[in-house]
Design a protein around this motif. Sequence first.
Motif, mmCIF file in Angstrom:
data_model
loop_
_atom_site.group_PDB
_atom_site.id
_atom_site.type_symbol
_atom_site.label_atom_id
_atom_site.label_comp_id
_atom_site.label_asym_id
_atom_site.label_seq_id
_atom_site.Cartn_x
_atom_site.Cartn_y
_atom_site.Cartn_z
ATOM 1 N N GLU A 240 0.831 -1.194 0.000
ATOM 2 C CA GLU A 240 0.000 0.000 0.000
ATOM 3 C C GLU A 240 0.872 1.252 0.000
ATOM 4 N N LYS B 299 0.274 4.264 1.034
ATOM 5 C CA LYS B 299 0.273 5.026 2.282
ATOM 6 C C LYS B 299 1.264 4.445 3.287
ATOM 7 N N ARG C 133 -2.295 -5.594 -7.836
ATOM 8 C CA ARG C 133 -1.368 -5.007 -6.859
ATOM 9 C C ARG C 133 -0.125 -5.866 -6.673
ATOM 10 N N GLU D 203 5.007 5.528 -6.072
ATOM 11 C CA GLU D 203 3.891 6.385 -6.447
ATOM 12 C C GLU D 203 3.487 6.152 -7.903
ATOM 13 N N CYS E 86 3.982 3.339 -9.490
ATOM 14 C CA CYS E 86 3.380 2.002 -9.479
ATOM 15 C C CYS E 86 1.911 2.064 -9.066
ATOM 16 N N GLU E 87 1.587 2.959 -8.133
ATOM 17 C CA GLU E 87 0.191 3.084 -7.704
ATOM 18 C C GLU E 87 -0.689 3.538 -8.861
ATOM 19 N N ARG E 88 -0.178 4.415 -9.707
ATOM 20 C CA ARG E 88 -0.930 4.827 -10.892
ATOM 21 C C ARG E 88 -1.171 3.645 -11.813
ATOM 22 N N VAL F 197 -1.294 0.440 -10.864
ATOM 23 C CA VAL F 197 -2.246 -0.446 -10.190
ATOM 24 C C VAL F 197 -3.671 0.038 -10.399
ATOM 25 N N LEU F 198 -3.910 1.321 -10.200
ATOM 26 C CA LEU F 198 -5.260 1.859 -10.335
ATOM 27 C C LEU F 198 -5.775 1.709 -11.768
ATOM 28 N N ALA F 199 -4.896 1.927 -12.749
ATOM 29 C CA ALA F 199 -5.295 1.753 -14.142
ATOM 30 C C ALA F 199 -5.587 0.287 -14.439
ATOM 31 N N GLU G 263 -6.530 -2.030 -12.236
ATOM 32 C CA GLU G 263 -7.774 -2.417 -11.556
ATOM 33 C C GLU G 263 -8.998 -1.898 -12.305
ATOM 34 N N GLU G 264 -8.885 -0.721 -12.891
ATOM 35 C CA GLU G 264 -9.973 -0.189 -13.699
ATOM 36 C C GLU G 264 -10.203 -1.057 -14.940
#
Length: 304
Positions: A99, A101, A154, A288, A290-292, A294-296, A298-299
């Motif tokens: 995660e 955060k 993730r 950070e 990588c988080e972008r 992951v979100l793409a 997951e979408e």
Amino acid sequence: MKIACVGLGDIAEKAYLPVLGTRADTELLLCTRNPATLDRLGAQYHVPPERLHTTLDGVLAARPDAVLVHAATAAHAELVTRLVEAGVPTYVDKPLAYELKESRRLVDLAEERGVPLMVGFNRRHAPGYAQCLEHPRDLIVLQKNRHGLPERARTFVLDDFVHVVDTLRFLVPGTPDEVRVHARASEDGLLSHVVLQLAGPGFTALGIMNRVSGSTEEVLEVSGQDSKRVVRDLAEITDHRGQPTVRRRGDWTPVARQRGIEQCVEAFLGAVASGTPLSARDALETHELCERVVLAAEEAGARS
């Protein structure tokens, strides 16, 4: 220096212990919850019983000068938190945490406490990749493929594609002003492939991972000014300037050196020994990005 290795799984056994176990300036401590593994590796590296531990409490009681964390990713946040709070310089395999955060919290904590923290992005130190910094890099393409290993977004990204993301960040010759992500996931939410594009003034970089590829391979291409360099599996370098010129890893070059592991360890322990500050702030930028991804991804899975 008294150096502890916490977590004795595959990466520790294959890559790190062969480096740590041969250093004349290192008193090695080993830690794992598996007594059989602890005894076997303790015997292999001639580590006396008093330096073998099954808990982090035991390691901390031994007052190590530094710790390398090779435990499962899910355990990173707790282990790194305890080590940093104890003031112990810490090296951790990528990623810091699943995660974002948690990764941010760990970097902030280390900086607040003034404790050295380093994330093990070994490809930055691998000679085949590091030498590409000397090459024109108008176009960078890095493919890291695997056979038959689709995964949740993730874990796919943070445990594996993170290497591609960080290597692109390391090699791009400027600051990207455009980031694009394309991902394909199955109906059950498993990610099969992802493509990351970074672009900036005069350069484009593509990072590709296909986990349902026909083979396991890693190929880097950098090109510009009518020249191209190809690095295959971190071991074979081919330069193209008209006629190709091929260089291969020497027969006596250790795999840990070829893959940058040895250099990573040296950089970390050298900084600890000299008191040179170490911050994971730049590594956090990789997390950070990588988080972008992951979100793409997951979408993309939600649309399947």
